[in-house]
Design a protein around this motif. Sequence first.
Motif, PDB file in Angstrom:
ATOM      1  N   CYS A 118      16.681  -4.960  -2.381  1.00  0.00           N
ATOM      2  CA  CYS A 118      15.371  -5.077  -3.095  1.00  0.00           C
ATOM      3  C   CYS A 118      14.405  -3.802  -2.827  1.00  0.00           C
ATOM      4  O   CYS A 118      14.457  -3.178  -1.746  1.00  0.00           O
ATOM      5  CB  CYS A 118      14.646  -6.526  -2.561  1.00  0.00           C
ATOM      6  SG  CYS A 118      14.281  -6.380  -1.036  1.00  0.00           S
ATOM      7  N   GLY A 119      14.053  -3.629  -4.030  1.00  0.00           N
ATOM      8  CA  GLY A 119      12.992  -2.335  -3.943  1.00  0.00           C
ATOM      9  C   GLY A 119      11.376  -2.757  -4.323  1.00  0.00           C
ATOM     10  O   GLY A 119      10.497  -2.220  -4.188  1.00  0.00           O
ATOM     11  N   GLN A 120      11.518  -3.964  -4.789  1.00  0.00           N
ATOM     12  CA  GLN A 120       9.962  -4.697  -5.185  1.00  0.00           C
ATOM     13  C   GLN A 120       9.436  -5.372  -3.991  1.00  0.00           C
ATOM     14  O   GLN A 120       9.936  -5.870  -3.009  1.00  0.00           O
ATOM     15  CB  GLN A 120      10.317  -5.655  -6.236  1.00  0.00           C
ATOM     16  CG  GLN A 120      10.851  -5.351  -7.464  1.00  0.00           C
ATOM     17  CD  GLN A 120       9.961  -4.471  -8.202  1.00  0.00           C
ATOM     18  OE1 GLN A 120       8.825  -4.535  -8.198  1.00  0.00           O
ATOM     19  NE2 GLN A 120      10.637  -3.808  -9.312  1.00  0.00           N
ATOM     20  N   PRO A 121       8.035  -4.635  -3.600  1.00  0.00           N
ATOM     21  CA  PRO A 121       7.495  -5.588  -2.572  1.00  0.00           C
ATOM     22  C   PRO A 121       7.484  -6.949  -2.370  1.00  0.00           C
ATOM     23  O   PRO A 121       7.729  -7.369  -1.447  1.00  0.00           O
ATOM     24  CB  PRO A 121       6.081  -4.922  -2.760  1.00  0.00           C
ATOM     25  CG  PRO A 121       5.973  -3.827  -3.780  1.00  0.00           C
ATOM     26  CD  PRO A 121       7.243  -4.050  -4.505  1.00  0.00           C
ATOM     27  N   ILE A 139      11.841 -10.710   4.207  1.00  0.00           N
ATOM     28  CA  ILE A 139      11.432 -10.737   5.332  1.00  0.00           C
ATOM     29  C   ILE A 139      11.049 -12.279   5.771  1.00  0.00           C
ATOM     30  O   ILE A 139      11.497 -12.797   6.813  1.00  0.00           O
ATOM     31  CB  ILE A 139      10.114 -10.060   5.586  1.00  0.00           C
ATOM     32  CG1 ILE A 139      10.494  -8.569   5.306  1.00  0.00           C
ATOM     33  CG2 ILE A 139       9.375 -10.446   6.779  1.00  0.00           C
ATOM     34  CD1 ILE A 139       9.309  -7.592   5.105  1.00  0.00           C
ATOM     35  N   SER A 140      10.559 -13.179   4.798  1.00  0.00           N
ATOM     36  CA  SER A 140      10.439 -14.506   5.092  1.00  0.00           C
ATOM     37  C   SER A 140      11.770 -15.431   5.409  1.00  0.00           C
ATOM     38  O   SER A 140      11.462 -16.235   6.018  1.00  0.00           O
ATOM     39  CB  SER A 140       9.686 -15.388   4.100  1.00  0.00           C
ATOM     40  OG  SER A 140      10.680 -15.342   3.078  1.00  0.00           O
ATOM     41  N   LEU A 141      12.548 -14.973   4.835  1.00  0.00           N
ATOM     42  CA  LEU A 141      14.201 -15.551   5.300  1.00  0.00           C
ATOM     43  C   LEU A 141      14.513 -15.434   6.657  1.00  0.00           C
ATOM     44  O   LEU A 141      15.441 -16.081   7.535  1.00  0.00           O
ATOM     45  CB  LEU A 141      15.350 -14.992   4.464  1.00  0.00           C
ATOM     46  CG  LEU A 141      15.221 -15.581   3.063  1.00  0.00           C
ATOM     47  CD1 LEU A 141      16.066 -14.794   1.920  1.00  0.00           C
ATOM     48  CD2 LEU A 141      15.600 -16.952   3.202  1.00  0.00           C
TER      49      LEU A 141
END
Length: 66
Positions: free
Chosen positions: A22-25, A32-34
């Motif tokens: 992933c490159g999109q914020p 990160i939430s995972l």
Amino acid sequence: TDVEINRDNMSEILKIYMEAHCGQPESAALAISLQTKAFQFHSPSQKASMLSFLCDQLCGSKAVIR
């Protein structure tokens, strides 16, 4: 290696894949939430965003396009 994907390890596999690609914020935040919450426990809109990310990745995959 071959890994069987099941309900118990799906969130971990998705997290690893999203962190690597992933490159999109917004996508990075979902990855990160995972780390702390399984896919099944995310909101419907978060799940849709994760699945959208995977669909975009598949649509851009040379192996799939061929």
